[in-house]
Scaffold this motif. Structure first.
Motif, mmCIF file in Angstrom:
data_model
loop_
_atom_site.group_PDB
_atom_site.id
_atom_site.type_symbol
_atom_site.label_atom_id
_atom_site.label_comp_id
_atom_site.label_asym_id
_atom_site.label_seq_id
_atom_site.Cartn_x
_atom_site.Cartn_y
_atom_site.Cartn_z
ATOM 1 N N ASP A 212 0.852 -1.186 0.000
ATOM 2 C CA ASP A 212 0.000 0.000 0.000
ATOM 3 C C ASP A 212 0.889 1.238 0.000
ATOM 4 O O ASP A 212 1.878 1.304 0.734
ATOM 5 N N GLY A 213 0.562 2.206 -0.831
ATOM 6 C CA GLY A 213 1.376 3.410 -0.967
ATOM 7 C C GLY A 213 1.535 4.177 0.332
ATOM 8 O O GLY A 213 2.617 4.643 0.671
ATOM 9 N N PHE A 214 0.451 4.291 1.096
ATOM 10 C CA PHE A 214 0.528 5.013 2.364
ATOM 11 C C PHE A 214 1.389 4.256 3.359
ATOM 12 O O PHE A 214 2.185 4.863 4.094
ATOM 13 N N ASP A 215 1.250 2.930 3.398
ATOM 14 C CA ASP A 215 2.082 2.122 4.296
ATOM 15 C C ASP A 215 3.551 2.283 3.946
ATOM 16 O O ASP A 215 4.398 2.399 4.829
ATOM 17 N N TRP A 216 3.855 2.292 2.643
ATOM 18 C CA TRP A 216 5.244 2.466 2.228
ATOM 19 C C TRP A 216 5.753 3.847 2.620
ATOM 20 O O TRP A 216 6.863 4.003 3.108
#
Length: 111
Positions: free
Chosen positions: A54-58
């Motif tokens: 997930d982009g936000f997690d990254w």
């Protein structure tokens, strides 16, 4: 009209979906450091374990790493300054000891 007319049989049909064997244990341990950003699909994929991250997690993972790096840098700079002060103190002590040795040699030669 029977209810069987609306049922589509998949027996013998080739599946268009392929299921890969995945090692979930490896994916849990992966730090996702080797990533590919797929701009057109707006996805972040890990090249090591194959997981789509997930982009936000990254972004959060990257941010936490940057904070840790910054804190480590500050700590190392403080330690460096402390060590420089210790070196300067040792140089001063060495100079004083050399002067004391010279004085003692001069006093010993007078006797």
């Amino acid at each position: 009209m029977s209810g069987d007319e609306n049922i589509v049989s998949f027996n013998g049909a080739r599946s268009s979906v392929q299921v890969e064997e995945t090692n979930y244990e490896q994916k849990r341990r992966c730090a996702h450091r080797n990533l590919t950003l797929l701009e057109a699909r707006r996805m972040v994929c890990c090249n090591d374990c194959g997981l789509t991250v997930d982009g936000f997690d990254w972004l959060m993972m990257y941010h936490k790493g940057e904070i840790t790096l910054r804190n480590n840098s500050k700590h190392l700079q403080q330690e460096r300054e402390h060590l420089f002060k210790q070196v300067e103190e040792l140089k001063r002590e060495r100079k004083n000891l050399k002067a004391a040795i010279r004085r003692n040699k001069a006093n010993a030669s007078k006797l």
